[in-house]
Motif scaffolding. Structure first.
Motif, short mmCIF file in Angstrom:
data_model
loop_
_atom_site.label_atom_id
_atom_site.label_comp_id
_atom_site.label_asym_id
_atom_site.label_seq_id
_atom_site.Cartn_x
_atom_site.Cartn_y
_atom_site.Cartn_z
N LEU A 19 0.83 -1.21 0.00
CA LEU A 19 0.00 0.00 0.00
C LEU A 19 0.86 1.25 0.00
O LEU A 19 0.58 2.22 -0.71
CB LEU A 19 -0.94 -0.01 1.21
CG LEU A 19 -2.02 -1.08 1.19
CD1 LEU A 19 -2.85 -1.03 2.45
CD2 LEU A 19 -2.92 -0.93 -0.03
N CYS A 20 1.95 1.22 0.79
CA CYS A 20 2.84 2.37 0.82
C CYS A 20 3.42 2.62 -0.57
O CYS A 20 3.55 3.77 -1.00
CB CYS A 20 3.99 2.16 1.80
SG CYS A 20 3.51 2.40 3.49
N ILE A 34 2.03 2.00 -3.42
CA ILE A 34 1.02 2.66 -4.25
C ILE A 34 1.00 4.15 -3.98
O ILE A 34 0.87 4.97 -4.88
CB ILE A 34 -0.38 2.06 -3.99
CG1 ILE A 34 -0.42 0.62 -4.46
CG2 ILE A 34 -1.45 2.87 -4.68
CD1 ILE A 34 -1.74 -0.05 -4.19
N LEU A 35 1.17 4.51 -2.70
CA LEU A 35 1.07 5.92 -2.34
C LEU A 35 2.32 6.71 -2.74
O LEU A 35 2.23 7.88 -3.06
CB LEU A 35 0.83 6.06 -0.83
CG LEU A 35 -0.53 5.54 -0.38
CD1 LEU A 35 -0.63 5.57 1.11
CD2 LEU A 35 -1.62 6.37 -1.00
N TYR A 86 4.40 5.79 -5.18
CA TYR A 86 4.66 5.60 -6.61
C TYR A 86 4.53 6.89 -7.43
O TYR A 86 5.47 7.26 -8.15
CB TYR A 86 3.72 4.51 -7.13
CG TYR A 86 3.97 4.06 -8.54
CD1 TYR A 86 5.27 3.80 -8.97
CD2 TYR A 86 2.92 3.90 -9.43
CE1 TYR A 86 5.50 3.38 -10.27
CE2 TYR A 86 3.15 3.47 -10.72
CZ TYR A 86 4.45 3.21 -11.14
OH TYR A 86 4.66 2.80 -12.41
#
Lengths: 305, 318
Positions: free
Chosen positions: B30-31, B33-34, B36
């Motif tokens: 998730l990190c 994705i953030l 990226y």
């Protein structure tokens, strides 16, 4: 004698109470002025714009009452109104529950102790910093896709093209591939939309007193029990707030179709029609929010302080 | 017996390890994705445009270039706009935080007639989208008449005095002073929740010591609420910084970085006389985005320790 005594006592308590309440008015006084100047007055003029014809003069403007023609136009003539309203409504219905669930889960994970928690938290609040401006629409390719040649959009950045290829190779049916790619493309969007909600839930989780967990550990409860029996009830007031916030956020987002239409009309100076439309939309949103609020607040648990 | 215990212990350990591994995978994913888009932005902004489609370059370009940034800085008039944006967002958010803290305290700690209705109206302002009221606000600022003082000459048969506030910073400062700036409803709400959570004894103690409500607020409550102040300041700073709706309406010349970024596209077209190179376009837009996001990100990184602390300690928004 006793009568006089009572009277003076009453007067004294009353004056103290009144003094305190006057101070209260004093504290909120700036907001009252701001509310009247920058909210109530504009709102009233929007209502009067929507039922009039604006004649532009050299200095200022003049209003001529024409009745509810603009409202009739919105519902009877304009095919966009109902279509766009249903569109924003269905977007909201799909997004909001997922946002709430995802942000609650993320908040529960972030609430646990683990190595690198501070770093993870710092990163999870990045959407709050970045996502409210024009940058996010550039990142999502909204601006680019309108002008860029097909296939060179930067929004490819947010899609799982690789995964799609792998699944095609595996010979999965198209429908399954579509569902999987759609949801995984959506992860980015959802995660970026749930920054504030994660923050709200995390704050609420922090306020749960450790003694509750201690008691439940003595009773032999598992983590799963803790989640349903402690966390959900204690966080439920915040779920209500996050829900209302997400609904309003989804309805009033600048990229929302209806909002775009209103902005477009405003810039084309058809102010009468755009005022009527924004009032219709806003009443629709408000009714929906109130209904949701009434229903959900039945399930909210308030611990007695 | 010992063996059984060992097995039990072992299975518990295995469970714990798998649990933390899977949690780590989820969090890292998730990190990623953030982070990226930010990494992408940086990577694009510093690479020569010829390396966009280079298959051997994924993250780190083979040669770094500052041309994109320099080019975009001059196109966006970055220096001038940055100063202006910083001025707007710092002062507006400071004013908004101060006024909202006072109002939030009023709603949290005093009982007066109509308090709940008035607070309902605060929440109501959150629901109304800015698009609804922007045109009357625009007209209001064009011929601004504070507290109807300008109408006084009318009584003597003269023209009313109106001030045109458009294109001045007052269009941002005035609503902020009166707790009606961007998303002020949310700020008031956060402060109210925070002050509601402070113990009642504080007030009683300071009343016994002879402090009036104003003194209590300034001497006792404000020093205690630094975390709420920082959180709301960070929020409203970012909202003012990223705002392009209000500022696009009230500033005709568009002197903020967000506005400059939104008009960067047409400027890029104008520079190349209508035709453009899509690769040049991508690197320029990403460089522009980086320039806009950079300052609030730096502010966030500086303040984030207090920010996350404030959430950990008091649960400000609880």
């Amino acid at each position: 004698m006793s009568k006089i005594y009572k009277k003076t006592k009453d007067k004294r308590t009353l004056s103290y109470e009144r003094k305190k309440s006057l101070y209260g008015y004093g504290f909120i006084f700036p907001w009252i002025i701001g509310f009247i100047l920058f909210f109530l007055r504009p709102l009233i003029s929007i209502v009067s714009f929507s039922v009039s014809k604006i004649n532009y003069l050299d200095i200022g403007y003049d209003l001529e009452y024409i009745g509810i023609a603009q409202y009739l136009r919105a519902f009877l003539e304009d095919p966009d109104t109902l279509r766009m309203m249903t569109q924003s409504f269905s977007d909201m219905i799909i997004d909001t529950p997922v946002i709430i669930i995802v942000s609650l889960c993320v908040a529960v994970i972030l609430n646990k102790k683990f190595i690198g928690r501070t770093v993870a938290r710092t990163i999870f609040f990045v959407p709050v910093i970045v996502a409210s401006g024009i940058v996010i629409s550039i990142l999502k390719g909204d601006i680019m896709s309108s002008t860029m040649l097909a296939g060179q959009k930067s929004s490819v950045l947010l899609q799982v093209s690789g995964l799609r290829g792998i699944m095609m190779e595996m010979g999965l049916p198209d429908q399954v591939i579509k569902i999987i790619t759609d949801t995984s493309n959506g992860i980015f969007d959802l995660l970026w939309k749930s920054g504030i909600q994660i923050l709200l839930f995390l704050a609420a989780l922090q306020t749960i007193s450790p003694s509750l967990y201690e008691a439940s550990a003595i009773e032999g409860a598992t983590e799963w029990d803790n989640f349903w029996k402690i966390m959900i009830p204690m966080v439920s007031p915040m779920i209500l707030i996050a829900l209302v916030y997400s609904i309003v956020d989804s309805f009033t987002d600048y990229n929302n179709l209806f909002m775009r239409k209103i902005t477009g009309l405003t810039t084309n100076l058809s102010i009468e029609y755009s005022s009527a439309l924004s009032l219709i939309y806003f009443v629709f949103v408000m009714i929906f929010v109130i209904v949701v609020y009434k229903i959900v607040s039945r399930f909210v648990f308030y611990s007695v302080d | 017996m010992i063996l059984e215990n060992n097995v039990k212990h072992l299975s518990k350990k295995i469970y714990k390890v798998t649990f933390s591994i899977s949690r780590a995978i989820i969090i890292i994913g998730l990190c990623f994705i953030l982070v990226y888009p930010l990494l992408y932005m940086i990577s694009m902004a510093f690479r020569p445009e010829s390396q966009i489609l280079d298959p051997s370059v994924i993250w780190i370009p083979r040669s770094l270039t500052f041309d994109n940034l320099i080019n975009v800085v001059s196109l966006m008039e970055y220096g001038k706009n940055l100063k202006n944006t910083a001025l707007i967002s710092v002062f507006s958010s400071v004013l908004l935080v101060l006024s909202c803290s006072v109002v939030g305290y009023g709603f949290a700690r005093f009982k007066f007639k109509g308090r709940d209705i008035l607070f309902g109206l605060v929440l109501f302002t959150i629901i109304v989208p800015p698009q609804t009221t922007i045109i009357p606000l625009f007209l209001g600022f064009r011929s601004f008449d504070f507290a109807f003082l300008g109408k006084i000459p009318v009584l003597f048969g003269k023209e009313p005095v109106m001030t045109n506030l458009l294109n001045t910073l007052w269009t941002m400062y005035l609503p902020a002073i009166f707790a009606s700036g961007i998303r002020s409803g949310l700020c008031i709400y956060i402060f109210r929740q925070f002050y509601k959570g402070l113990p009642k004894e504080l007030e009683d103690a300071s009343a016994v010591d002879g402090c009036g409500p104003v003194k209590t607020f300034l001497r006792v409550m404000v020093p205690l609420s630094s975390s709420a102040f920082i959180t709301v300041f960070l929020f409203s700073f970012v909202w003012y910084w990223n705002d392009y709706y209000y500022s696009g309406m009230f500033f005709i010349n568009g002197n903020t970085v967000s506005l400059a970024l939104s008009s960067l596209q047409s400027k890029l077209l104008a520079v190349n006389e209508g035709s453009y190179d899509p690769y040049r376009y991508i690197v320029s837009m990403q460089a522009g985005s980086l320039l806009v996001v950079g300052p609030p990100l730096i502010v966030y990184i500086v303040f984030q320790r207090y920010f996350t602390q404030s959430i950990e300690k008091v649960g400000i928004v609880g």
